[in-house]
Design a protein around this motif. Structure first.
Motif, PDB file in Angstrom:
ATOM      1  N   THR A 220      -0.109  -6.950  -4.532  1.00  0.00           N
ATOM      2  CA  THR A 220      -0.562  -7.919  -3.542  1.00  0.00           C
ATOM      3  C   THR A 220      -2.084  -7.970  -3.473  1.00  0.00           C
ATOM      4  OG1 THR A 220      -0.637  -6.322  -1.737  1.00  0.00           O
ATOM      5  CG2 THR A 220       1.435  -7.476  -2.066  1.00  0.00           C
ATOM      6  N   ARG A 222      -3.861  -5.891  -1.865  1.00  0.00           N
ATOM      7  CA  ARG A 222      -4.265  -5.525  -0.508  1.00  0.00           C
ATOM      8  C   ARG A 222      -4.404  -4.028  -0.302  1.00  0.00           C
ATOM      9  NH1 ARG A 222      -6.266 -10.251   1.295  1.00  0.00           N
ATOM     10  NH2 ARG A 222      -4.676 -11.806   1.716  1.00  0.00           N
ATOM     11  N   SER A 242      -0.670  -5.430   7.783  1.00  0.00           N
ATOM     12  CA  SER A 242      -0.346  -6.791   8.209  1.00  0.00           C
ATOM     13  C   SER A 242       1.028  -7.100   7.646  1.00  0.00           C
ATOM     14  CB  SER A 242      -1.350  -7.793   7.649  1.00  0.00           C
ATOM     15  OG  SER A 242      -0.837  -9.101   7.770  1.00  0.00           O
ATOM     16  N   GLU A 244       1.804  -9.639   6.279  1.00  0.00           N
ATOM     17  CA  GLU A 244       1.557 -10.323   5.012  1.00  0.00           C
ATOM     18  C   GLU A 244       1.756  -9.378   3.827  1.00  0.00           C
ATOM     19  OE1 GLU A 244      -2.325 -10.485   3.623  1.00  0.00           O
ATOM     20  OE2 GLU A 244      -1.355 -11.037   1.765  1.00  0.00           O
ATOM     21  N   HIS A 245       1.386  -8.119   4.016  1.00  0.00           N
ATOM     22  CA  HIS A 245       1.412  -7.169   2.910  1.00  0.00           C
ATOM     23  C   HIS A 245       2.818  -6.872   2.429  1.00  0.00           C
ATOM     24  CE1 HIS A 245      -2.715  -5.540   4.452  1.00  0.00           C
ATOM     25  NE2 HIS A 245      -2.714  -6.821   4.179  1.00  0.00           N
ATOM     26  N   ALA A 248       4.434 -10.992   1.354  1.00  0.00           N
ATOM     27  CA  ALA A 248       3.944 -11.613   0.121  1.00  0.00           C
ATOM     28  C   ALA A 248       4.707 -11.134  -1.118  1.00  0.00           C
ATOM     29  CB  ALA A 248       2.446 -11.376  -0.040  1.00  0.00           C
ATOM     30  N   GLU A 296       2.442 -13.011  11.925  1.00  0.00           N
ATOM     31  CA  GLU A 296       1.704 -13.514  10.768  1.00  0.00           C
ATOM     32  C   GLU A 296       2.506 -14.579  10.031  1.00  0.00           C
ATOM     33  OE1 GLU A 296      -1.285 -12.141   9.723  1.00  0.00           O
ATOM     34  OE2 GLU A 296      -1.407 -12.687   7.609  1.00  0.00           O
ATOM     35  N   GLU A 298       3.301 -16.709   6.528  1.00  0.00           N
ATOM     36  CA  GLU A 298       3.213 -16.549   5.078  1.00  0.00           C
ATOM     37  C   GLU A 298       3.949 -17.733   4.459  1.00  0.00           C
ATOM     38  OE1 GLU A 298       1.903 -13.832   3.233  1.00  0.00           O
ATOM     39  OE2 GLU A 298       2.427 -14.858   1.367  1.00  0.00           O
ATOM     40  N   THR A 391       0.349 -18.799  -2.801  1.00  0.00           N
ATOM     41  CA  THR A 391       0.650 -18.119  -1.541  1.00  0.00           C
ATOM     42  C   THR A 391      -0.448 -18.415  -0.518  1.00  0.00           C
ATOM     43  OG1 THR A 391      -0.458 -16.104  -2.317  1.00  0.00           O
ATOM     44  CG2 THR A 391       1.916 -16.226  -2.627  1.00  0.00           C
ATOM     45  N   ASN A 392      -0.025 -18.512   0.732  1.00  0.00           N
ATOM     46  CA  ASN A 392      -0.961 -18.667   1.855  1.00  0.00           C
ATOM     47  C   ASN A 392      -0.523 -17.728   2.956  1.00  0.00           C
ATOM     48  OD1 ASN A 392      -2.808 -21.046   1.364  1.00  0.00           O
ATOM     49  ND2 ASN A 392      -0.831 -22.003   0.972  1.00  0.00           N
ATOM     50  N   ASP A 393      -1.478 -17.214   3.669  1.00  0.00           N
ATOM     51  CA  ASP A 393      -1.109 -16.461   4.859  1.00  0.00           C
ATOM     52  C   ASP A 393      -2.133 -16.733   5.950  1.00  0.00           C
ATOM     53  OD1 ASP A 393      -3.145 -14.040   5.025  1.00  0.00           O
ATOM     54  OD2 ASP A 393      -2.567 -14.228   2.918  1.00  0.00           O
ATOM     55  N   THR A 395      -2.971 -15.628  10.420  1.00  0.00           N
ATOM     56  CA  THR A 395      -2.574 -14.991  11.674  1.00  0.00           C
ATOM     57  C   THR A 395      -1.948 -16.008  12.607  1.00  0.00           C
ATOM     58  OG1 THR A 395      -4.731 -13.911  11.449  1.00  0.00           O
ATOM     59  CG2 THR A 395      -3.467 -13.409  13.436  1.00  0.00           C
TER      60      THR A 395
END
Length: 432
Positions: A220, A222, A242, A244-245, A248, A296, A298, A391-393, A395
């Motif tokens: 990722t 991250r 997050s 997201e981690h 994703a 979050e 995603e 990909t988009n993420d 908050t």
RNA sequence: GGAGAGAUGGCCGAGUGGUUGAAGGCGCACGCUUGGAAAGCGUGUAUGGCAGCAAUGUUAUCGCAGGUUCGAAUCCUGUUCUCUCCGCCA
């Protein structure tokens, strides 16, 4: 990761882009590593071709001594070159991964976050006819935050949240999920922001695992062991910083049918951050903790819709903050601040009376295929072609908006007016 | 945590050392057949790397990593995951 073919053909652009993001990288050197690994790869292929030829020649049984002997020699040579290829590959990947994603041309070039560009200011800063308190003074008086005892249990930068502050936080999650889960609301946000044509598909609520394996976390992009990511001892696991981690990489090594896209998720998780190097900064209150909760967004989408997807996420953030009535600014982040994986990034900073400035409460990342490439998350187009998804993420809410609510909506007697949007989730109470 | 079984293509499933990237079936696509459809028949149907404008060639991949061998989906070791039984438990 970037596309190596793109780098081969655009080495100067790539180097300039890295420079704009604050990285000094020698792209020519990386391309030399690429060359040597390709040369070795071709040699390995040739030797393997011969090996397969010999092997096929002996398929019927009765292996001939000459061929077996040639095979033995071949094996020695092959092992040698394969080892060289393997280490060349490793060196190359290590350097190649350092190349940051290409920033869109529209992203302002800057060297520090001070050069982020304010593109929108919404809402009026509150005017108080009394001396406003900071969120920790206010919460302290109401027994909503206990960091002293948390320090006893877990150390600095942890907190017990208590009482109505917890209720308010829960309301925030409920409200966020309701907005993101409503096709009608999303359509309205789309229409109001000139995003017509984009899907109004609602976001699927997700509670993801809060931990990920090393290889997954690395994919990722991250994993940040030095400053951010906590490791779990004796396990090949890291705590997420997050949702997201862990959302994703959900479709790692998968090829998604185009009809499934966009895949939109709204994930709730507790986030853990070491925050190394931030000692002294934001030490008071709950603005910067090692542990906090977060909702979050995603999404996985086709390349041609991903920018709209990003803009939708920003529009959703602005909608939520506007509905809460918090004064905020939307900032287009400059090249120095968007981060390695981003092609573009937007922050929302919210007014904090105690600090007399707008502070970051939201971020939205436009990542193109930079994350999808190492994760091998692809889409099979209707034409049958396979390519990387985008990909988009972004908050939805963290705990920071609680800080903003407390400080902006406080009353002279130390209470807090509950934003109308949250009242349905607070038993319709107007103040806490 | 202990014991056992297993992991093969979009899916099911064969395969225990040599044209196996992989039989067979299902699904899907195209074509034939038909007034139309179904059935039937035929053809095709993974992903990545490298070379090439392309056609194509070549290489890798049978959970993952390593080993044995001239040669591995097949043998060995480790590992991850799944299932069953026992234990424990929100």
């Amino acid at each position: 990761m970037l596309d190596i073919r793109f780098v081969r053909e655009n080495s100067e652009k790539v180097e300039q882009n890295a420079k704009n993001k604050g990285y000094n990288l020698d792209v020519a050197a990386i391309l030399r590593l690429d060359d040597s690994r390709r040369t070795l790869g071709q040699q390995v292929d040739e030797l393997r071709t011969r090996r397969n030829t010999i092997s096929n020649a002996m398929k019927g049984g009765k292996p001939s001594d000459e061929l077996v002997e040639e095979g033995k020699q071949l094996k020695i040579k092959l092992t040698e070159i394969e080892d060289a290829l393997c280490s060349a590959e490793e060196t190359f990947i290590e350097e190649f991964k350092k190349l940051p994603n290409m920033a869109l041309d529209s992203v302002p070039v800057g060297t520090t976050e001070d050069e982020n560009v304010v593109i929108k200011t919404v809402g009026d800063k509150p005017e108080f006819d009394f001396t406003p308190k900071s969120h920790w003074e206010l919460a302290g008086a109401r027994d909503w935050i206990d960091k002293e005892r948390a320090a006893k249990i877990a150390g600095a930068r942890f907190a017990y949240l208590k009482g109505d502050l917890v209720r308010l936080e829960m309301a925030l999650w409920q409200y966020g999920m309701d907005v993101l889960g409503s096709e009608v609301t999303l359509q309205k946000i789309i229409d109001d922001n000139g995003l017509q044509g984009i899907s109004s598909k609602p976001f699927t609520p997700i509670i993801p695992p809060a931990v990920a394996r090393t290889d997954v976390f690395q994919a990722t992009g991250r994993l940040n062991k030095e400053e951010q990511t906590y490791k779990i001892e004796d396990e090949d696991l890291w705590l997420n910083a997050s949702a997201e981690h862990t959302m994703a990489p959900m479709y790692m090594n998968e090829i998604l049918p185009q009809a499934k896209l966009p895949i939109r998720m709204v994930g709730y998780t507790t986030a853990f951050r070491r925050e190394a190097g931030t000692y002294g900064k934001d030490a008071e209150g709950i603005f910067r903790l090692h542990q906090f909760n977060k909702l979050e967004m995603e999404s996985f989408s086709t390349p041609e819709t991903s920018l709209s997807e990003h803009l939708l996420m920003v529009a959703i953030q602005e909608y939520l903050m506007t509905q809460l009535g918090l004064p905020f600014q939307t900032l287009e982040k400059c090249t120095a601040d968007i981060g390695r994986p981003n092609a573009k990034g937007v922050d929302i900073n919210t007014w904090l009376p105690s600090q007399g400035e707008y502070r970051e409460t939201h971020t939205a990342d436009y990542i193109t295929d930079y994350q999808a490439r190492p994760m091998k998350t692809r889409v099979r187009r209707e034409s049958g072609e396979v390519e990387y998804v985008h990909t988009n993420d972004a908050t939805v809410f963290s705990e920071r908006p609680l800080v903003a609510i407390l400080e902006n909506f406080q009353t002279a007697d130390g209470h807090v007016i509950v934003p109308a949007a949250l009242r349905p989730y607070m038993g319709n109470r107007e103040t806490i």
